[in-house]
Scaffold this motif. Structure first.
Motif, PDB file in Angstrom:
ATOM      1  N   LYS A  24       8.126  17.224  28.623  1.00 42.04           N
ATOM      2  CA  LYS A  24       8.611  17.132  27.249  1.00 42.04           C
ATOM      3  C   LYS A  24       8.950  18.508  26.696  1.00 42.04           C
ATOM      4  N   GLU A  25       8.057  19.465  26.926  1.00 37.69           N
ATOM      5  CA  GLU A  25       8.270  20.806  26.386  1.00 37.69           C
ATOM      6  C   GLU A  25       9.515  21.440  26.975  1.00 37.69           C
ATOM      7  N   THR A  26       9.680  21.294  28.280  1.00 31.52           N
ATOM      8  CA  THR A  26      10.841  21.872  28.947  1.00 31.52           C
ATOM      9  C   THR A  26      12.133  21.226  28.438  1.00 31.52           C
ATOM     10  N   PHE A  27      12.127  19.900  28.358  1.00 25.83           N
ATOM     11  CA  PHE A  27      13.316  19.166  27.912  1.00 25.83           C
ATOM     12  C   PHE A  27      13.678  19.537  26.479  1.00 25.83           C
ATOM     13  N   ASN A  28      12.680  19.556  25.601  1.00 29.37           N
ATOM     14  CA  ASN A  28      12.955  19.854  24.195  1.00 29.37           C
ATOM     15  C   ASN A  28      13.502  21.259  24.007  1.00 29.37           C
ATOM     16  N   LYS A  29      12.931  22.219  24.710  1.00 28.97           N
ATOM     17  CA  LYS A  29      13.422  23.590  24.613  1.00 28.97           C
ATOM     18  C   LYS A  29      14.851  23.693  25.128  1.00 28.97           C
ATOM     19  N   ALA A  30      15.118  23.022  26.244  1.00 22.39           N
ATOM     20  CA  ALA A  30      16.449  23.099  26.839  1.00 22.39           C
ATOM     21  C   ALA A  30      17.509  22.528  25.899  1.00 22.39           C
ATOM     22  N   LEU A  31      17.208  21.373  25.280  1.00 21.78           N
ATOM     23  CA  LEU A  31      18.197  20.755  24.413  1.00 21.78           C
ATOM     24  C   LEU A  31      18.346  21.474  23.083  1.00 21.78           C
ATOM     25  N   SER A  32      17.277  22.108  22.613  1.00 20.84           N
ATOM     26  CA  SER A  32      17.402  22.844  21.356  1.00 20.84           C
ATOM     27  C   SER A  32      18.254  24.090  21.525  1.00 20.84           C
ATOM     28  N   LYS A  33      18.348  24.598  22.763  1.00 19.86           N
ATOM     29  CA  LYS A  33      19.135  25.810  23.023  1.00 19.86           C
ATOM     30  C   LYS A  33      20.537  25.518  23.554  1.00 19.86           C
ATOM     31  N   GLY A  34      20.719  24.347  24.169  1.00 17.56           N
ATOM     32  CA  GLY A  34      21.954  24.087  24.892  1.00 17.56           C
ATOM     33  C   GLY A  34      23.077  23.544  24.028  1.00 17.56           C
ATOM     34  N   ALA A  35      24.244  23.450  24.635  1.00 16.42           N
ATOM     35  CA  ALA A  35      25.428  22.891  23.967  1.00 16.42           C
ATOM     36  C   ALA A  35      25.872  21.597  24.630  1.00 16.42           C
ATOM     37  N   VAL A  36      25.605  21.448  25.933  1.00 18.81           N
ATOM     38  CA  VAL A  36      25.988  20.232  26.658  1.00 18.81           C
ATOM     39  C   VAL A  36      24.837  19.800  27.559  1.00 18.81           C
ATOM     40  N   VAL A  37      24.839  18.508  27.890  1.00 15.62           N
ATOM     41  CA  VAL A  37      23.957  17.970  28.919  1.00 15.62           C
ATOM     42  C   VAL A  37      24.826  17.177  29.887  1.00 15.62           C
ATOM     43  N   TRP A  38      24.267  16.908  31.062  1.00 14.30           N
ATOM     44  CA  TRP A  38      24.967  16.095  32.049  1.00 14.30           C
ATOM     45  C   TRP A  38      24.353  14.699  32.045  1.00 14.30           C
ATOM     46  N   LEU A  39      25.190  13.686  31.934  1.00 10.40           N
ATOM     47  CA  LEU A  39      24.724  12.304  31.988  1.00 10.40           C
ATOM     48  C   LEU A  39      25.055  11.711  33.356  1.00 10.40           C
ATOM     49  N   GLY A  40      24.074  11.083  33.963  1.00  9.52           N
ATOM     50  CA  GLY A  40      24.278  10.355  35.207  1.00  9.52           C
ATOM     51  C   GLY A  40      24.306   8.868  34.900  1.00  9.52           C
TER      52      GLY A  40
END
Length: 348
Positions: free
Chosen positions: A136-152
């Protein structure tokens, strides 16, 4: 012949290492073991920065516990250095390492059969290695900093489709607008579940990957309006400004993606058996309060790790790096707290 010098080395949980690429403050030099010890360490990253003469060098590293027993020996490998003016970083991921002890270990690095450095390796187990919290911590930090994600997204032909999308992230959920005038992901509006992958800023390293349930937000709902207005601030280079709200409402589908990090599951008592009877049955089988498993669990005292400030200050005064001082002070706090809890139990 000039020797290669090891300027920096770190052995830590791979997920922590990947998360630190997104948020440096997450860097914590620990190797984690799920549950108690003995146990198998989660995949760990062995990071080292060498500087030395240009050309090939032969390298390997060895992990030993506090008693000097060899726990892991890497393969002997050839590494290429660019020359004395450069620092060359190498990262290996090591898996399936069995750890018997929870105290400080040591990793020793060898180049051309000569020992070049030894660093401490700190082991964290039990509650400190909770993979759900870490994910959870890793995911939340990544999305709070990022601009895009990859959807599978699974396709009808059985092959998954992966695509980068921009998103809105709020309250632990990811929102994606899918439509012909915005971004279209084949099969997304019809999917019940997708995979969300977050990557580091350089877009090469995968930081987090979790499954997520998919729900459609009605275009005439208050939630659609709320998320769409948040999206105005996330979407770059909007050609129609605030007019995008009506365009999205008319042409797009708003999808709510809820990540599933997994839950801790506790085995239920036998059906129809009162709690007291279940405990008695477990004890008789050697698994309850009177059994050997319980005695082992009694020693597995979980402590929320904090920093022993006195130890930290002393190590800093001795010239230790902040990273090492923090990790050692953290380990010292846990040891002292466990000793206090055991003493209280014995006294009681």
């Amino acid at each position: 012949m000039a020797r290669a010098a090891l300027h920096n080395a770190l052995v830590l949980d791979r997920e922590i290492y990947e998360a630190s690429k997104v948020e440096a403050g997450l860097l914590d030099p620990v190797v984690r073991v799920d549950g108690g010890l003995p146990g198998t360490a989660r995949p760990m990253a062995v990071v080292r920065d060498y500087q030395g003469p240009q050309g090939a060098q032969i390298e390997y590293f060895v992990l030993r516990d506090s008693r000097g027993r060899e726990v892991y020996h890497s393969n002997v490998r050839r590494i290429e250095l660019r020359g004395e003016m450069f620092e060359d970083r190498f990262v290996d991921v090591v898996s399936h390492v069995r750890l018997e002890r929870g105290d400080e270990h040591e990793m020793t690095f060898f180049v051309n059969d000569s020992e070049v450095a030894t660093i401490p390796v700190f082991v964290e187990f039990g509650m400190g290695g909770d993979p759900v919290v870490a994910a959870k911590e890793t995911f939340n930090k990544a999305l709070s900093k990022g601009a895009v994600v990859w959807l599978g997204v699974a396709q009808s032909n059985g092959r998954p489709h992966s695509q980068a999308v921009w998103y809105v992230w709020t309250d632990g959920k990811v929102y994606v607008l899918d439509g012909p005038t915005e971004q279209q992901v084949p099969g997304l509006p019809q999917s019940r579940e997708v995979t969300i992958t977050a990557r580091s800023k350089d877009l090469r390293s995968r930081v987090s990957e979790v499954p997520a349930a998919v729900a459609v937000i009605p275009n005439d709902s208050e939630q659609f309006d709320l998320i769409a207005r948040m999206a105005l601030g996330r979407r770059l280079n909007l050609p129609d400004g605030d007019g995008a709200l009506e365009r999205w409402r008319t042409n797009c589908t708003l999808l709510e993606l809820t990540p599933d990090f997994g839950e801790e599951r506790v085995a239920p008592a036998a059906a129809g058996a009162p709690a007291g009877q279940a405990a008695t049955a477990e004890a008789a089988a050697g698994h309850g309060p009177e059994g050997p498993a319980a005695k082992a669990a009694e020693e597995d005292i979980h402590v929320e790790a904090q920093v022993d400030q006195a130890v930290y200050d002393q190590l800093i005064a001795e010239g230790k790096s902040e990273r090492i001082a923090r990790a050692k002070a953290k380990a010292a706090y846990v040891r002292a707290e466990k000793a206090r809890i055991r003493a209280e139990r014995d006294a009681g």
